[in-house]
Design an enzyme around this catalytic site. Structure first.
Site, PDB file in Angstrom:
ATOM      1  N   GLU A 169       0.695  -1.136   0.152  1.00  0.00           N
ATOM      2  CA  GLU A 169      -0.049  -0.147  -0.065  1.00  0.00           C
ATOM      3  C   GLU A 169       0.947   1.247  -0.020  1.00  0.00           C
ATOM      4  O   GLU A 169       0.503   2.304  -0.569  1.00  0.00           O
ATOM      5  CB  GLU A 169      -0.964   0.028   1.226  1.00  0.00           C
ATOM      6  N   GLU A 208      -3.289 -10.231   4.074  1.00  0.00           N
ATOM      7  CA  GLU A 208      -4.350  -9.837   5.061  1.00  0.00           C
ATOM      8  C   GLU A 208      -5.619 -10.574   5.111  1.00  0.00           C
ATOM      9  O   GLU A 208      -6.062 -11.336   6.304  1.00  0.00           O
ATOM     10  CB  GLU A 208      -4.738  -8.237   4.973  1.00  0.00           C
TER      11      GLU A 208
END
Length: 261
Positions: A112, A132
């Site tokens: 990210e 995740e």
């Protein structure tokens, strides 16, 4: 936490920012706040035009959130600082180019962070993932950004399965700009930064603001806003010395000298 988790080096108009938190360059709350301050200082320094974000070592760029720090009390919804997680992805008015030099494993919040840069260079051994899903959480920023950067179905596969992507596949889908031999990664990043820094900084700023703000606008609405100088950076550009310098240099058949004003 290491004493100085973020190291910086200025070279002319270029700022190199190195994440240095052995063993894996994971980011905790303190490091994130420091990164936000560093990126904000870069944004506000008129002498700096381009930043390179990279990491120390040869194995990890960044795996994202520091789970060990979380186990010791760092709240996942804590104060990440003025730039959000990693200091860059939520920093307002970031109108200067940022290059990510990805030197190894780039996953979770690290991916990210990389997606918040404008140009992504990767060492040939770099790998990418959003794991995740395997820990029962959401890669929130990546869920917003990744489907806009690469084909939707590829982004969804990465998000829904957490599978790893090597540098060659990442380049094939357009996730990164270039694959570089690891030993040459920073050389390539510095060459790219120098090339961009030699250009007109006010135009670079206008490009970044227009691209960012126009993302969710209709084409004609965005175009009208540009032509009417309703973007702050465009208005500054069209009233600048550099705008006149560009025209004069073309007429005089010489290289322009950009002053950023």
């Amino acid at each position: 936490m290491t004493e100085n988790p973020i190291k910086t080096n200025r070279d002319g108009h270029v700022l190199e920012i190195t994440l240095d938190r052995p063993k894996a360059n994971a980011i905790d709350l303190v490091t994130s706040r420091i990164m936000g301050d560093v990126f904000a200082d870069f944004r506000d320094d008129p002498d700096l035009r381009v930043a390179i974000i990279t990491a120390a070592g040869e194995k990890f760029f960044c795996p994202g959130w520091d789970l060990k720090a979380a186990a010791d009390g760092d709240a996942v919804d804590g104060d990440y600082g003025r730039g959000g997680f990693g200091g860059l992805q939520e920093l307002p008015r970031m109108n200067k180019p940022v290059i990510a030099a990805i030197n190894g494993i780039c996953c979770g919040g690290g991916l990210e962070l990389a997606l918040s840069a404008d140009i992504l260079l990767a060492a040939d051994h770099a790998t990418f993932a959003l794991p995740e899903i395997r820990s029962g959480t959401v890669a929130d920023a990546a869920s917003i950004k990744l489907p806009k950067r690469i084909p939707y179905h590829i982004a969804m596969e990465m998000l829904l399965t957490g599978r790893w992507v090597d540098a060659e596949e990442a380049a094939r889908w357009g996730l990164i700009n270039h694959i570089v031999p690891a030993a040459d990664l920073m050389t390539k990043a510095r060459e790219m930064a120098a090339l961009i820094a030699s250009g007109p900084p006010l135009v670079n700023a206008a490009i970044k603001e227009v691209v960012r703000e126009a993302e969710d606008m209709k084409f004609l609405d965005a175009l009208n806003k540009i032509t009417k100088s309703q973007f702050e950076t465009v208005e500054k550009l069209y009233r600048s010395e550099d705008q006149l310098e560009g025209a004069r240099a073309f007429a005089e058949k010489r290289d322009p000298v950009w002053k950023g004003r």
